[in-house]
Structure formats: C-alpha cells, structure tokens
Write a protein that holds these residues in place. Structure first.
Motif, short mmCIF file in Angstrom:
data_model
loop_
_atom_site.label_atom_id
_atom_site.label_comp_id
_atom_site.label_asym_id
_atom_site.label_seq_id
_atom_site.Cartn_x
_atom_site.Cartn_y
_atom_site.Cartn_z
N ARG A 135 -3.84 5.85 -16.04
CA ARG A 135 -3.51 5.21 -17.39
C ARG A 135 -3.16 3.85 -17.24
NH1 ARG A 135 -0.04 8.92 -18.24
NH2 ARG A 135 1.94 7.78 -18.19
N LEU A 136 -2.12 3.79 -16.08
CA LEU A 136 -1.54 2.35 -16.00
C LEU A 136 -2.41 1.33 -15.24
CD1 LEU A 136 2.22 3.39 -15.45
CD2 LEU A 136 1.06 2.58 -17.32
N GLY A 137 -3.49 1.90 -14.51
CA GLY A 137 -4.30 1.08 -13.90
C GLY A 137 -3.72 0.55 -12.53
N LEU A 138 -2.82 1.32 -11.86
CA LEU A 138 -2.08 0.97 -10.60
C LEU A 138 -3.31 0.93 -9.59
CD1 LEU A 138 1.03 3.15 -11.10
CD2 LEU A 138 0.64 0.67 -11.95
N ARG A 139 -2.91 -0.05 -8.59
CA ARG A 139 -3.85 -0.34 -7.62
C ARG A 139 -3.17 -0.12 -6.12
NH1 ARG A 139 -8.76 -3.84 -8.22
NH2 ARG A 139 -8.67 -3.99 -10.55
N ARG A 140 -3.72 0.19 -5.27
CA ARG A 140 -3.18 0.42 -3.70
C ARG A 140 -2.33 1.56 -3.90
NH1 ARG A 140 -2.41 -5.52 -1.60
NH2 ARG A 140 -2.60 -4.47 0.61
N LYS A 141 -2.71 2.68 -4.54
CA LYS A 141 -1.94 3.88 -4.62
C LYS A 141 -2.60 5.00 -4.21
CE LYS A 141 1.58 1.74 -6.65
NZ LYS A 141 1.09 0.44 -6.58
N THR A 142 -2.44 5.97 -3.15
CA THR A 142 -3.06 7.01 -2.70
C THR A 142 -2.19 8.30 -2.81
OG1 THR A 142 -4.17 5.47 -0.96
CG2 THR A 142 -4.11 7.94 -0.85
N LEU A 143 -2.63 9.32 -3.57
CA LEU A 143 -1.96 10.65 -3.78
C LEU A 143 -2.51 11.60 -2.92
CD1 LEU A 143 -1.50 10.22 -7.63
CD2 LEU A 143 0.09 9.66 -5.90
N LEU A 144 -1.54 12.43 -2.33
CA LEU A 144 -2.17 13.52 -1.49
C LEU A 144 -1.24 14.76 -1.40
CD1 LEU A 144 -2.81 11.36 1.64
CD2 LEU A 144 -4.66 12.26 0.25
N VAL A 145 -1.92 16.08 -1.57
CA VAL A 145 -1.27 17.07 -1.31
C VAL A 145 -0.79 17.41 0.01
CG1 VAL A 145 -1.36 19.67 -1.71
CG2 VAL A 145 -2.29 18.02 -3.56
N MET A 146 0.60 17.56 0.40
CA MET A 146 0.80 17.72 2.02
C MET A 146 2.11 18.28 1.97
SD MET A 146 0.57 14.57 4.61
CE MET A 146 -1.12 14.12 3.92
N ASP A 147 2.25 19.09 2.98
CA ASP A 147 3.59 19.45 3.35
C ASP A 147 4.36 18.39 4.16
OD1 ASP A 147 5.82 20.74 4.55
OD2 ASP A 147 4.60 22.50 5.02
N ALA A 148 5.65 18.17 3.72
CA ALA A 148 6.41 16.89 4.24
C ALA A 148 6.92 17.27 5.80
CB ALA A 148 7.70 16.86 3.43
N SER A 149 6.73 18.65 6.06
CA SER A 149 7.35 19.17 7.50
C SER A 149 6.12 18.98 8.30
CB SER A 149 7.98 20.33 7.47
OG SER A 149 7.01 21.39 6.99
N ASP A 201 0.98 -1.17 0.15
CA ASP A 201 0.16 0.03 0.25
C ASP A 201 0.90 1.30 -0.02
OD1 ASP A 201 -2.55 -1.10 0.01
OD2 ASP A 201 -2.35 -1.61 2.26
N VAL A 202 0.86 2.00 -1.07
CA VAL A 202 2.06 3.17 -1.28
C VAL A 202 1.18 4.36 -1.22
CG1 VAL A 202 3.66 4.40 -2.71
CG2 VAL A 202 3.31 1.64 -2.74
N THR A 203 1.48 4.99 -0.16
CA THR A 203 0.91 6.57 -0.29
C THR A 203 1.81 7.69 -0.64
OG1 THR A 203 -0.65 6.09 1.40
CG2 THR A 203 -0.12 8.39 1.30
N GLY A 204 1.74 8.44 -1.76
CA GLY A 204 2.56 9.54 -2.21
C GLY A 204 2.10 10.72 -1.94
N ILE A 205 2.91 11.48 -1.31
CA ILE A 205 2.51 12.93 -0.91
C ILE A 205 3.49 13.87 -1.86
CG2 ILE A 205 1.69 12.65 1.18
CD1 ILE A 205 4.12 13.99 2.41
N ASP A 206 2.87 15.19 -2.11
CA ASP A 206 3.81 16.27 -2.63
C ASP A 206 2.99 17.61 -2.23
OD1 ASP A 206 6.18 15.98 -5.12
OD2 ASP A 206 5.29 17.82 -5.01
N LEU A 207 4.16 18.61 -2.39
CA LEU A 207 3.61 19.90 -2.07
C LEU A 207 3.06 20.67 -3.37
CD1 LEU A 207 3.58 21.80 0.07
CD2 LEU A 207 5.60 22.84 -0.89
N SER A 208 3.45 20.10 -4.62
CA SER A 208 3.05 20.69 -5.85
C SER A 208 1.60 19.99 -6.47
CB SER A 208 4.10 20.47 -7.01
OG SER A 208 3.56 20.93 -8.10
N PRO A 209 0.68 20.50 -6.44
CA PRO A 209 -0.74 20.10 -7.18
C PRO A 209 -0.32 19.90 -8.59
CG PRO A 209 -1.11 22.02 -5.97
CD PRO A 209 0.26 21.90 -6.06
N GLU A 210 0.57 20.51 -9.38
CA GLU A 210 0.81 20.35 -10.74
C GLU A 210 1.42 18.92 -10.95
OE1 GLU A 210 -0.26 24.43 -10.38
OE2 GLU A 210 1.27 23.11 -9.23
N MET A 211 2.55 18.50 -9.86
CA MET A 211 3.25 17.29 -10.10
C MET A 211 2.20 16.09 -9.68
SD MET A 211 6.53 18.15 -10.80
CE MET A 211 7.71 17.10 -10.07
N LEU A 212 1.50 16.45 -8.68
CA LEU A 212 0.36 15.42 -8.30
C LEU A 212 -0.65 15.02 -9.49
CD1 LEU A 212 -0.32 15.59 -4.42
CD2 LEU A 212 0.78 13.72 -5.75
#
Length: 216
Positions: free
Chosen positions: A94-108, A74-85
C-alpha cells in the motif's frame, strides 16, 4: 542470613500457543497494543536509522515500524504468525515501501547465514517466544562482529504493586500469548553481548529499550 527466591509458575508457551494468540490479535493489533507500543517502536527505529547495511527485525508483526526506516537500509522482517505478516505485506504494498523482505520464520531457529546482518531489532517479542535464550544466541550468530542489537520489552519487577500484578497475570500466560514474568537479566546477561545503554520507553516506563553490542 539466607534469602529464598520464590519461583512463579507460568504456563509454558510453545509455537502453537503463540500462533493461536496472534491469529486472534492480528485484526486488532494496530489499534490496541500497536498504539501502546508505538513510542518504544519509534525510539528503536530512530536508533537503527543510525546504522547502515542490512537490518533484521525479529517479530515484525503487522509492519508498523517499516515505514520509519531510512530508505537506503535493507530491512528483513520475520514473524511466526502468517496472519500478522499478511498485514505487514499489505502495508508494504500500500505504501510502496522498497528494500523490505518479509519471511515466516521462528526466531529461535533463523535460516540466515552467520554474520548476515549489521544490526537487529527485537521489539516486544522476548516475552512471547518459548525460548528467549535461543533467540539471543541466534541473534548473536547472525549479527556481524560489533553488530548492534536493539531489544524493546517489558521486564518484570521483583517488588511493588507492578510485581504483584505481573505475578497474578502469570497464570494466564498461555491465553495472553506472553510471559508477564521476565527478568531483564535474560537479555543483559546473554552470552556474547555487552550492554551499551538502557532507556525507559513510554508509556509510564512500562517498557525498556536495551542497546547491546555483539562481542567476542
């Protein structure tokens, strides 16, 4: 005999500077730095694929690493940039990847509960964030006891030609969106972590992969 340490002034980064830099980078990232960073990213995911459970990827960017993870993680990816996310979300769909969660978030300032993840990766991010020490502290907080942290980054040199280039680039930190001067001790001496090993990552050893364990 005394020694004197010279401090190199770097323009400070803040969240707005980082967002602005990566708003510009988002459309071309995969074909520029994304290519350069590929070997280190693959090495990091290979090590994370030896783990189990929940994985946090800090600074997931356009999601170049996401297709390489084991499908049972289960992979959760965060990034501060909405454009990158946005690019990362397109890749997941596009790739039909499962168990992937993406969130806009500050790493600190992570919004996850304590001890939420079995392992975490911070790839090519530590020289970008305004507060590296806060990121390491948050990483420790959200990792389970004994959890693994993988850090891939450029670490600056104190001597030699590369050190000279880094010092010259330092004055352009804000425009670049990252700090060229970044000692490895910022990571290896972070409280609550033990360094397990360090590996040079291509190209030309410019980047280093650090594997750490949460202790205490």
């Amino acid at each position: 005999m005394s020694t004197e340490t010279k401090t190199v002034n770097q323009p400070s980064l803040d969240d707005n500077a980082v967002r602005e830099a990566y708003r510009w980078w988002a459309p071309i990232y995969d074909y520029s730095f994304g290519v350069i960073a590929g070997p280190g990213r693959r090495l990091a995911v290979d090590k994370l694929n030896e783990e189990h459970g929940r994985i946090l990827e800090v600074g997931v960017g356009t999601g170049l690493s996401l297709p390489r993870y084991r499908t049972d993680l289960d992979v959760t990816g965060i990034d501060l940039s909405p454009e990158m996310l946005s690019k990362a979300a397109q890749r997941v769909n596009r790739l039909g990847l499962r168990r992937k969660t993406l969130l806009v978030m500050d790493a600190s300032r992570l919004s996850f509960a304590d001890e939420s993840f079995d392992a975490a990766a911070v790839m090519y991010v530590m020289t970008v964030v305004p507060e590296p020490a806060a990121v390491m502290a948050e990483l420790r907080r959200v990792l389970k006891p004994g959890g693994t942290a993988i850090i891939v980054n450029h670490f600056s040199r104190e001597k030699g030609a590369r050190a000279g280039v880094e010092k010259w680039l330092a004055k352009y930190s804000r425009s670049l969106g990252w700090h060229p001067i970044f000692p490895i001790q910022n990571v290896t001496e972070a409280p609550g972590f033990e360094l397990i090993d360090a590996t040079d990552a291509a190209p030309l050893g410019v980047f280093t992969l650090l594997r750490l364990k949460k202790v205490g």
